[in-house]
Enzyme design. Structure first.
Site, PDB file in Angstrom:
ATOM      1  N   PRO A  89       0.821  -1.220   0.000  1.00 16.67           N
ATOM      2  CG  PRO A  89      -0.888  -1.590   1.549  1.00 16.67           C
ATOM      3  CD  PRO A  89       0.429  -2.144   1.087  1.00 16.67           C
ATOM      4  CB  CYS A  90       1.225   3.920  -2.354  1.00 16.60           C
ATOM      5  SG  CYS A  90      -0.360   4.259  -3.158  1.00 16.60           S
TER       6      CYS A  90
END
Length: 593
Positions: free
Chosen positions: A553-554
């Site tokens: 996840p960013c």
């Protein structure tokens, strides 16, 4: 949780959340538009001066010496006082961006309808990003707007970019400085960041640093920055320490190790012994992560040099991503047929209404949200009220919104957001890949996905290596961009262990798999539940994995997350370390086979 809502009155009212856990996604956070504006925070005496006293003449003269009209300076001081020099400077730069007349006269900024059809076109350049949405769904009337209303509407990032551009810095350098330092960083910190990058040779120095802002003021800001760093123990971002002392420079242009048809450039690299596959692994994340993030990614993945690629070289939309992998790079092949490389190649029917002054050839990165109906209506009204072609100020406003929200021309003076089917097409997914889930979820899932053509370019080397098919461990699978890439390459997937927390994403992948694949799909909801013992059992059961693929996840890395951009210390982005743990477990288990 951050909510983003369309302000249309139909079924397109969306609420956007981050993947599964309620943290902010890459969607810009809403401002509280009902909060008190600058004028309500400052008491004014009978003469109209803030704080009960007139400013010293030398103060006004100083700002006039920087190039600001005296009337503008007086108005700004009346609005917010003169005790906060940085706030006053930013307000003046904001007024300057709108135009001198807009700052000293009565201008409507919420409705974006010029008060005069002849000379007030500069007013149209005042909204950006999510400023077209009111917190309670109301739209301010054009007769009730004021300069304070404009300040509430204008996004913080837009103000910072405009301020830096007015100082003479190119817009791309301003964007990168904000990406590195965060949108909440003071102006002098951003100036320091840009100048430090120029001094380090990251940018070509244009000689414009002092043109519109003045050397004395810039020198004072630099000195303030040094004092600020000293006050916080040498750090330049207030109380938040940098993520790492090193910084990995991003290539420009961002073309990776090579591109399809690129016969002039050859790249060789030497992998450390412990990184040589199998299993082959492939890790992806946003390129414009906070300083030190990619150093950390590389350090934890055998010190492999990342490959940075912007998908605009592979398709008609930009998507700046970094990849760390141990795949060969010499025998890559492109997907056939190749993806269209420009907007008109992808969507030729839009050319009919495309104005000559919109010179875009590529769309920007496809985000998890789209422009609201109010914004597109405002643009239409602004263009209808202007001449043909519209004046530069109107063009600037319209182009800024079109680039930000990837708006396309669907009629005379009419722009619209891309629909989910067009998202799928640009990202390389089959038509209707995400159909059957809500429109909100379609945009969100696609905005967080791989760009299939770019990933397939890297994975194409596996076809000759595994002619009989592969076993894949897919971490943070999303809607299956990696699996679609392998499928489009003609690589059979015997088994895919898919780890994805989003129920909607799992439903999309399962629907596609059932229609197109004959192998085994095993779904796991939480990467944290994939223990080393379970990894060992899967390796024993399937004889190991040929590919470990995933993009963690960013949420805490993306530049548009203004409140929780904590880098790898963030709650979601720290899941990267589970990728490292699981990869290590796979390699250890396969060595014992």
């Amino acid at each position: 949780m951050v909510d983003w809502r369309s302000d249309s009155d139909d079924d397109d009212n969306f609420e956007w959340e981050s993947d599964g856990d309620g943290e902010p996604s890459s969607t810009p956070a809403l401002r509280n538009l009902d909060a008190a504006g600058p004028s309500t925070l400052v008491r004014q005496d009978s003469n109209g001066w803030g704080n009960g006293e007139a400013p010293p003449p030398s103060l006004i003269e100083g700002y006039v010496g920087m190039g600001f009209p005296e009337e503008m300076v007086v108005k700004a001081i009346k609005d917010i006082g003169h005790s906060d020099a940085n706030a006053l400077l930013e307000l003046l730069l904001t007024y300057k961006t709108l135009g001198d007349d807009a700052a000293v006269g009565n201008c409507s900024t919420s409705g974006f309808i010029p008060q005069s059809t002849e000379e007030d076109d500069d007013d149209l350049d005042s909204e950006y990003w999510e400023g077209d949405d009111d917190a309670d769904g109301r739209e301010a009337g054009s007769d009730g707007s004021s300069d304070e209303g404009f300040l509430r509407e204008l996004s913080e990032m837009d103000k910072k970019i405009n301020a830096l551009v007015d100082m003479g810095y190119p817009e791309d350098e301003a964007n990168l400085a904000i990406t590195r330092c965060g949108v909440d960083a003071p102006l002098y910190v951003l100036v320091d960041s840009v100048c430090a990058s120029q001094a380090a040779g990251e940018y070509e120095v244009t000689g414009r640093c002092f043109d519109s802002f003045g050397g004395r003021k810039k020198a004072r800001l630099m000195e303030d920055s040094k004092k600020k760093r000293k006050r916080y123990g040498g750090r330049s971002q207030g109380s938040r320490p940098p993520l790492d002392e090193e910084s990995m420079p991003l290539p420009n242009p961002m073309v990776g190790f090579n591109l399809p048809g690129d016969m002039l450039r050859t790249v060789s690299r030497k992998l450390p012994r412990q990184a040589i596959g199998p299993p082959y692994f492939y890790f992806e994340n946003v390129a414009l992560a906070p300083r030190g993030s990619w150093d950390a990614f590389s350090r934890h993945l055998y010190d492999i040099v990342p490959e940075f690629l912007d998908s605009k070289y592979m398709c008609a939309a930009a998507r700046k991503r970094g990849y760390i992998h141990n795949l060969p790079i010499e025998t890559r092949v492109n997907l056939l047929p190749p993806a269209p490389k420009t907007i008109f190649e992808a969507f030729p029917h839009y050319k009919k209404w495309w104005p000559s002054w919109d010179n875009r050839k590529h769309l920007n990165c496809l985000q998890t949200c789209i422009a609201s109906a109010k914004l597109t209506e405002r643009i239409q009204r602004a263009l209808a009220s202007a001449s043909n072609p519209p004046p530069p100020s109107v063009q600037k406003y319209v182009m800024k919104e079109c680039r930000k929200w990837n708006l396309v021309w669907v009629g005379k003076n009419k722009v619209a957001a891309l629909d989910p089917d067009e998202f799928e097409y640009l990202l390389g997914f089959p038509r209707d890949h995400t159909r059957g889930i809500g429109k909100t979820e379609r945009y969100k899932s696609l905005g967080n996905s791989f760009q299939v053509d770019s990933v397939a370019w890297h994975l194409s080397v596996l076809k000759a290596m595994y002619p009989n098919g592969v076993n894949v461990l897919s971490l943070f699978t999303g809607i299956g961009g990696g699996e679609v890439a392998l499928h489009r390459l003609g690589i059979h997937m015997h088994t895919v262990i898919s780890v994805e927390i989003g129920e909607v994403n799992r439903r999309v992948l399962r629907g596609w798999w059932d229609q197109t694949q004959t192998g085994t799909l095993i779904e796991i909801a939480d990467v944290q539940s994939l223990t080393n013992e379970r990894v060992d059992s899967y390796v024993d059961r399937f004889g190991g994995f040929d590919l470990v693929i995933g993009g963690s996840p960013c949420n805490n890395l993306a530049g548009s997350n203004r409140h929780h951009r904590d880098g790898l210390d963030g709650e979601h982005s720290a899941l990267f370390f589970h990728y490292v743990r699981i990869l290590s477990a796979v390699k250890s288990a396969m060595r014992r086979m």
